[in-house]
Motif scaffolding. Structure first.
Motif, PDB file in Angstrom:
ATOM      1  N   SER A   1       0.731  -1.311  -0.233  1.00 20.29           N
ATOM      2  CA  SER A   1       0.007  -0.056  -0.127  1.00 20.29           C
ATOM      3  C   SER A   1       0.855   1.430  -0.030  1.00 20.29           C
ATOM      4  N   PRO A   2       0.382   2.455  -0.374  1.00 19.53           N
ATOM      5  CA  PRO A   2       1.306   3.602  -0.260  1.00 19.53           C
ATOM      6  C   PRO A   2       1.795   3.830   1.021  1.00 19.53           C
ATOM      7  N   VAL A   3       1.047   3.523   2.268  1.00 19.94           N
ATOM      8  CA  VAL A   3       1.448   3.532   3.548  1.00 19.94           C
ATOM      9  C   VAL A   3       2.644   2.839   3.637  1.00 19.94           C
ATOM     10  N   GLN A   4       2.641   1.414   3.235  1.00 20.53           N
ATOM     11  CA  GLN A   4       3.676   0.462   3.469  1.00 20.53           C
ATOM     12  C   GLN A   4       5.053   0.949   2.808  1.00 20.53           C
ATOM     13  N   ALA A   5       4.469   1.496   1.533  1.00 22.93           N
ATOM     14  CA  ALA A   5       5.564   2.004   0.602  1.00 22.93           C
ATOM     15  C   ALA A   5       6.552   2.993   1.318  1.00 22.93           C
ATOM     16  N   SER A   6       5.853   4.007   1.884  1.00 22.95           N
ATOM     17  CA  SER A   6       6.403   5.088   2.362  1.00 22.95           C
ATOM     18  C   SER A   6       7.142   4.676   3.686  1.00 22.95           C
ATOM     19  N   GLN A   7       6.820   3.687   4.538  1.00 26.05           N
ATOM     20  CA  GLN A   7       7.392   3.270   5.672  1.00 26.05           C
ATOM     21  C   GLN A   7       8.700   2.541   5.208  1.00 26.05           C
ATOM     22  N   LEU A   8       8.638   1.627   4.401  1.00 25.00           N
ATOM     23  CA  LEU A   8       9.702   0.844   3.777  1.00 25.00           C
ATOM     24  C   LEU A   8      10.852   1.853   3.302  1.00 25.00           C
ATOM     25  N   LEU A   9      10.443   2.652   2.164  1.00 28.19           N
ATOM     26  CA  LEU A   9      11.338   3.617   1.665  1.00 28.19           C
ATOM     27  C   LEU A   9      12.066   4.299   2.771  1.00 28.19           C
ATOM     28  N   ALA A  10      11.494   4.917   3.757  1.00 29.23           N
ATOM     29  CA  ALA A  10      12.009   5.642   4.755  1.00 29.23           C
ATOM     30  C   ALA A  10      12.978   4.808   5.353  1.00 29.23           C
ATOM     31  N   ARG A  11      12.777   3.502   5.708  1.00 32.13           N
ATOM     32  CA  ARG A  11      13.578   2.736   6.632  1.00 32.13           C
ATOM     33  C   ARG A  11      14.748   2.314   5.557  1.00 32.13           C
ATOM     34  N   LEU A  12      14.970   2.230   4.341  1.00 33.98           N
ATOM     35  CA  LEU A  12      15.799   1.934   3.526  1.00 33.98           C
ATOM     36  C   LEU A  12      16.765   3.081   3.314  1.00 33.98           C
ATOM     37  N   ASP A  13      15.954   4.089   3.349  1.00 34.82           N
ATOM     38  CA  ASP A  13      16.916   5.493   3.152  1.00 34.82           C
ATOM     39  C   ASP A  13      17.668   5.619   4.513  1.00 34.82           C
ATOM     40  N   GLY A  14      17.340   5.126   5.787  1.00 28.85           N
ATOM     41  CA  GLY A  14      17.932   5.396   6.949  1.00 28.85           C
ATOM     42  C   GLY A  14      19.049   4.518   6.959  1.00 28.85           C
ATOM     43  N   ASP A  15      19.053   3.314   6.378  1.00 30.20           N
ATOM     44  CA  ASP A  15      20.106   2.406   6.468  1.00 30.20           C
ATOM     45  C   ASP A  15      21.166   2.999   5.329  1.00 30.20           C
ATOM     46  N   GLU A  16      20.703   3.439   4.212  1.00 26.92           N
ATOM     47  CA  GLU A  16      21.528   3.900   3.220  1.00 26.92           C
ATOM     48  C   GLU A  16      21.105   4.937   2.442  1.00 26.92           C
ATOM     49  N   PRO A  17      21.513   6.555   2.933  1.00 25.76           N
ATOM     50  CA  PRO A  17      20.675   7.439   2.158  1.00 25.76           C
ATOM     51  C   PRO A  17      21.015   7.852   1.004  1.00 25.76           C
ATOM     52  N   CYS A  18      19.721   8.145   0.358  1.00 27.51           N
ATOM     53  CA  CYS A  18      19.814   8.392  -1.056  1.00 27.51           C
ATOM     54  C   CYS A  18      19.703   9.955  -1.368  1.00 27.51           C
ATOM     55  N   ASP A  19      20.418  10.214  -2.645  1.00 31.18           N
ATOM     56  CA  ASP A  19      20.142  11.659  -2.908  1.00 31.18           C
ATOM     57  C   ASP A  19      19.098  11.952  -3.620  1.00 31.18           C
ATOM     58  N   LEU A  20      18.285  10.964  -4.360  1.00 30.05           N
ATOM     59  CA  LEU A  20      17.185  11.294  -5.105  1.00 30.05           C
ATOM     60  C   LEU A  20      16.338  10.055  -4.785  1.00 30.05           C
ATOM     61  N   LEU A  21      14.869  10.216  -4.697  1.00 28.77           N
ATOM     62  CA  LEU A  21      13.977   9.078  -4.797  1.00 28.77           C
ATOM     63  C   LEU A  21      12.827   9.449  -5.924  1.00 28.77           C
ATOM     64  N   VAL A  22      13.151   8.653  -6.829  1.00 28.95           N
ATOM     65  CA  VAL A  22      12.151   8.586  -7.976  1.00 28.95           C
ATOM     66  C   VAL A  22      10.904   7.854  -7.876  1.00 28.95           C
ATOM     67  N   LEU A  23       9.840   8.614  -7.752  1.00 34.34           N
ATOM     68  CA  LEU A  23       8.514   8.005  -7.535  1.00 34.34           C
ATOM     69  C   LEU A  23       7.625   8.144  -8.883  1.00 34.34           C
ATOM     70  N   ARG A  24       6.694   6.938  -8.903  1.00 34.97           N
ATOM     71  CA  ARG A  24       5.811   6.991 -10.148  1.00 34.97           C
ATOM     72  C   ARG A  24       4.315   6.800  -9.482  1.00 34.97           C
ATOM     73  N   GLY A  25       3.392   7.249  -9.474  1.00 36.43           N
ATOM     74  CA  GLY A  25       2.124   7.242  -8.922  1.00 36.43           C
ATOM     75  C   GLY A  25       1.836   8.355  -7.863  1.00 36.43           C
ATOM     76  N   ARG A  26       0.608   9.008  -8.298  1.00 37.40           N
ATOM     77  CA  ARG A  26       0.208  10.157  -7.725  1.00 37.40           C
ATOM     78  C   ARG A  26       0.051   9.689  -6.004  1.00 37.40           C
ATOM     79  N   ARG A  27      -0.674   8.506  -6.017  1.00 38.98           N
ATOM     80  CA  ARG A  27      -1.150   8.096  -4.487  1.00 38.98           C
ATOM     81  C   ARG A  27       0.096   7.924  -3.756  1.00 38.98           C
ATOM     82  N   VAL A  28       1.085   7.448  -4.072  1.00 34.97           N
ATOM     83  CA  VAL A  28       2.332   7.006  -3.356  1.00 34.97           C
ATOM     84  C   VAL A  28       3.099   8.281  -3.225  1.00 34.97           C
ATOM     85  N   VAL A  29       3.215   9.197  -4.328  1.00 34.13           N
ATOM     86  CA  VAL A  29       3.895  10.404  -4.253  1.00 34.13           C
ATOM     87  C   VAL A  29       3.262  11.239  -3.084  1.00 34.13           C
ATOM     88  N   SER A  30       1.768  11.261  -3.146  1.00 38.32           N
ATOM     89  CA  SER A  30       1.148  12.093  -2.213  1.00 38.32           C
ATOM     90  C   SER A  30       1.412  11.665  -0.713  1.00 38.32           C
TER      91      SER A  30
END
Length: 728
Positions: free
Chosen positions: A83-112
């Motif tokens: 779900s968008p909520v699960q994706a947001s939480q997972l991406l934040a966790r992955l970024d915490g483990d290895e910070p990214c310079d850019l996050l490329v996202l497709r899909g209005r629901r997940v972006v919002s």
């Protein structure tokens, strides 16, 4: 770009099925890898087939993150997508483990969702297609949501120019952030077959999803319909995603039945992208014909490009996006109302008119050549180099970041320059934004003055006076002077001994500043205004050659009346000429509208527009706003008829769009702009414009753009500012 950038990529996309969104994910990762990024693709769904993932394994710097298989999301089932909520939480966790310079996202629901969660502020690069694409669909709620997204994102990735301009018109927050990111297709890794003529039977091909508006069910009747025209044909269909349409409950079963039993149809099922392209390469004609309800779409079909790279001509609807891609005279547009008979007629033409088939194939091949993976990688390199500039030499040896304070009441001329400065490694930027010319928070200003190594004050007004009197020992102070300040009281009040450098935008105003103030010549420099030439580099729309443009007509010294003189003379010989004016109306500037002479000027101008037979219906007033690049697509010539200017940035911006400039000789114009664009009278401007035929107009526009890019591009001017601000 001197350092390796780290990208996270996630889309509201199921990579188990072949459709445009899945192909986008694959192509984006491939292009980022080619551009030198270390890239992690995070999958939305458990893996049921490797066919779209397999080409990514082994690519330099690419990792595919499989949340279900790696048990990264507690409770995710074997058939469940994030779900968008699960994706947001997972991406934040992955970024915490290895910070990214850019996050490329497709899909209005997940972006919002990610924007609302706020974990990636300023790092999101959003690819938006599932957004309103017409005025009727753009509700206030949708616009407000997109405004929040645009404000939080670093870049908005737009598939087509039409989509970018539409978004900028409705969402001002997207202006300056929107960049093109069209579909990309791989060059086939196999030799293409020789084609002397079509096969017998003729081989039609469709690849992708099966959905009502994609006309995939009517397509299955084409072989039978073509037999009635004495054309033997077979239809090859590749894909396994059948859309479940609530409005047509029986559609899924009907489509599956047609794939199994329709006469002349060969269904190849789901295939890896390379194999799908191999099947298509063995065919004669691609099908991109869709329901007319999609004709207003601002997106571009990846299938047209995939067929084009294989040398296949494509039967498709006539739409603005397709005309921009293939030309208005492309021979295989589906005529009429895009019925099944219309599609059969286009196929018949391709069979019976070899020259039409050859021309269509060449147009598709040329279009695909502009959308290869290598072209996409080059675009990414350009975008990333602008977003992540290299560390300037002046900052390389510093033990701590240089502290830059920026202050002023109006920072509109600094927007992209400020973005550039903020992105420089080793530079810490803070802003003291005064709410009005002479109003500010003294405590906040004092805090900035005490903190900064360098203070840059925009406008030589009250802010420059205040900072010159509160300069910290050991810091540097740079002030930029435009034009109106020179006749005000503030230059006399500035403590010039505390100012290290005064920057003017033109040689003329540098001289006037020295003459008016008596300040030392050694303290006065010239750095021109910047122009975002990349944002303004957009194709002109048909008819632009006959449209004049003026940006900003307030106060009266901008001389709209002289612009009308030009228009009247042109229309006396050709009624195709029009004038578009992009400006706030004068009554929105109370300090100007309160002056009787200003009101009289505009009263006379507006009366003239209403009563002159030559001006009837020929002047359009467009809303003031930041969507200038999109507006300039309609403008073929820009007028600068002012009594005086310090630089006239609108002229340079218009030139960057390939509009041909026409200036009256205001003082200093010839030190900024090529004399060939400067004319003595409005009549001389009209004569010069009328003399330009289509080819001469295009050549003059290219020359104008080249001149602006070489002298005033954002990269060049930002480099000059960085050198001035960062050097001791």
């Amino acid at each position: 770009m001197t350092r390796t950038l780290h990208a996270l990529v996630y889309g509201d996309v199921d990579l188990n099925v072949i459709d445009g969104s899945a192909v986008w994910a694959q192509s984006t990762v491939q292009a980022l890898s080619l551009a030198g990024c270390r890239t992690r693709l995070v999958l939305k769904s458990p893996v049921r087939t490797e066919r779209l993932i397999e080409p990514l394994t082994g690519l330099p710097g690419v990792t595919v993150v499989r949340p279900y298989e790696e048990r990264l999301v507690p409770g995710q089932g074997p058939r469940a997508s994030l779900s968008p909520v699960q994706a947001s939480q997972l991406l934040a966790r992955l970024d915490g483990d290895e910070p990214c310079d850019l996050l490329v996202l497709r899909g209005r629901r997940v972006v919002s969702r990610l924007v609302a969660d706020g974990s990636f502020g300023g790092r999101i690069w959003a690819y938006l297609t599932d957004i309103p694409q017409s005025a009727a669909e753009m509700t206030e709620a949708a616009r407000a949501d997109l405004a929040r997204v645009a404000s939080a994102c670093h870049r908005i990735l737009c598939q087509t120019e039409e989509l970018r301009c539409f978004l900028e018109t409705w969402v001002p927050e997207a202006c300056g952030k929107s960049v093109l990111s069209p579909p990309a297709v791989p060059v086939p890794g196999f030799p293409l077959p020789e084609r002397d003529g079509p096969h017998d039977p003729l081989r039609l091909v469709y690849t992708g999803k099966f959905a009502p508006r994609w006309n995939t069910l009517p397509m299955t009747r084409l072989p039978s319909l073509l037999r009635e025209r004495n054309i033997r044909a077979e239809l090859h269909m590749v894909g396994d995603k059948i859309h479940d349409d609530r409005a047509r409950p029986a559609y899924k079963a009907e489509m599956a039945e047609a794939l199994r039993k329709a006469s002349g149809v060969r269904h190849h099922g789901g295939q890896p992208r390379e194999e799908a392209m191999r099947i298509a390469a063995g065919c004669d004609l691609g099908l991109g014909w869709r329901d007319p309800s999609l004709d207003a779409s601002l997106e571009l079909s990846t299938k047209v490009l995939e067929f084009g790279v294989l040398g296949l001509p494509v039967v498709l609807n006539r739409t603005p996006a397709h005309e921009a891609l293939l030309g208005g005279d492309y021979p295989l547009y589906v005529p009429g109302s895009a019925t099944l008979d219309d599609a059969a007629e286009a196929v018949t033409r391709a069979v019976r008119e070899p020259e039409a088939r050859r021309l269509a194939a060449e147009r598709c091949r040329e279009a695909a050549g502009r959308h290869t993976l290598q072209a996409a990688a080059d675009r990414w390199r350009t975008h990333l180099a602008r977003a992540f500039p290299s560390r300037p030499p002046a900052l390389a040896a510093r033990k701590r970041p240089l502290r830059l304070g920026v202050a002023g009441h109006d920072l509109k001329f600094l927007t992209r320059l400020l973005d550039h400065l903020r992105s420089l490694p080793g530079l810490d930027v803070r802003v003291d934004a005064w709410p009005a010319l002479a109003r500010h928070d003294p405590a906040a200003s004092k805090e900035l003055a005490d903190w900064a190594d360098v203070v840059f004050v925009e406008w030589c007004g009250p802010a420059a006076v205040w900072y010159s009197r509160h300069k910290r020992r050991g810091s540097r102070l740079v002030v930029r002077l435009h034009r109106f300040e020179l006749t005000g009281p503030w230059p006399r009040q500035v403590d010039i001994d505390a100012v290290d450098r005064v920057v003017c935008v033109s040689p003329c105003y540098a001289r006037r500043t020295r003459e008016h103030t008596g300040w030392p010549e050694s303290k006065i420099s010239v750095i021109p205004n910047w122009v975002d030439t990349a944002q303004l580099d957009r194709p002109k729309v048909p008819g632009a050659r006959f449209r004049l443009g003026m940006i900003g007509i307030v106060p009266s010294l901008k001389r709209l009346d002289l612009g009308l003189d030009v228009l009247e003379k042109l229309r006396a010989g050709d009624r195709r000429w029009h004038l578009s004016v992009k400006s706030k109306p004068p009554w929105e500037y109370w300090w100007i509208w309160n002056k009787p002479e200003e009101r009289a000027h505009y009263d006379a101008v507006l009366r003239r527009i209403q009563t002159s037979p030559l001006l009837e219906g020929a002047v359009v007033f467009d809303a003031f706003g930041p969507d200038v690049p999109g507006w300039l697509r309609r403008i073929g010539h820009v007028l600068s008829t002012s009594d005086l200017e310090s630089f006239h940035l609108a002229t340079a911006e218009s030139m960057a769009s390939r509009a041909v400039p026409a200036l009256l000789p205001w003082a200093g114009a010839d030190e900024i702009y090529d004399r060939r664009w400067i004319h003595e009278t409005p009549e001389a401007i009209a004569d010069a414009i009328a003399e330009l035929g289509p080819q001469e107009w295009r050549e003059a526009g290219e020359l104008a753009r080249t001149q602006v890019h070489e002298s005033f591009s954002l990269e060049r001017v930002a480099g000059d500012w960085a050198e001035l601000l960062l050097s001791g």
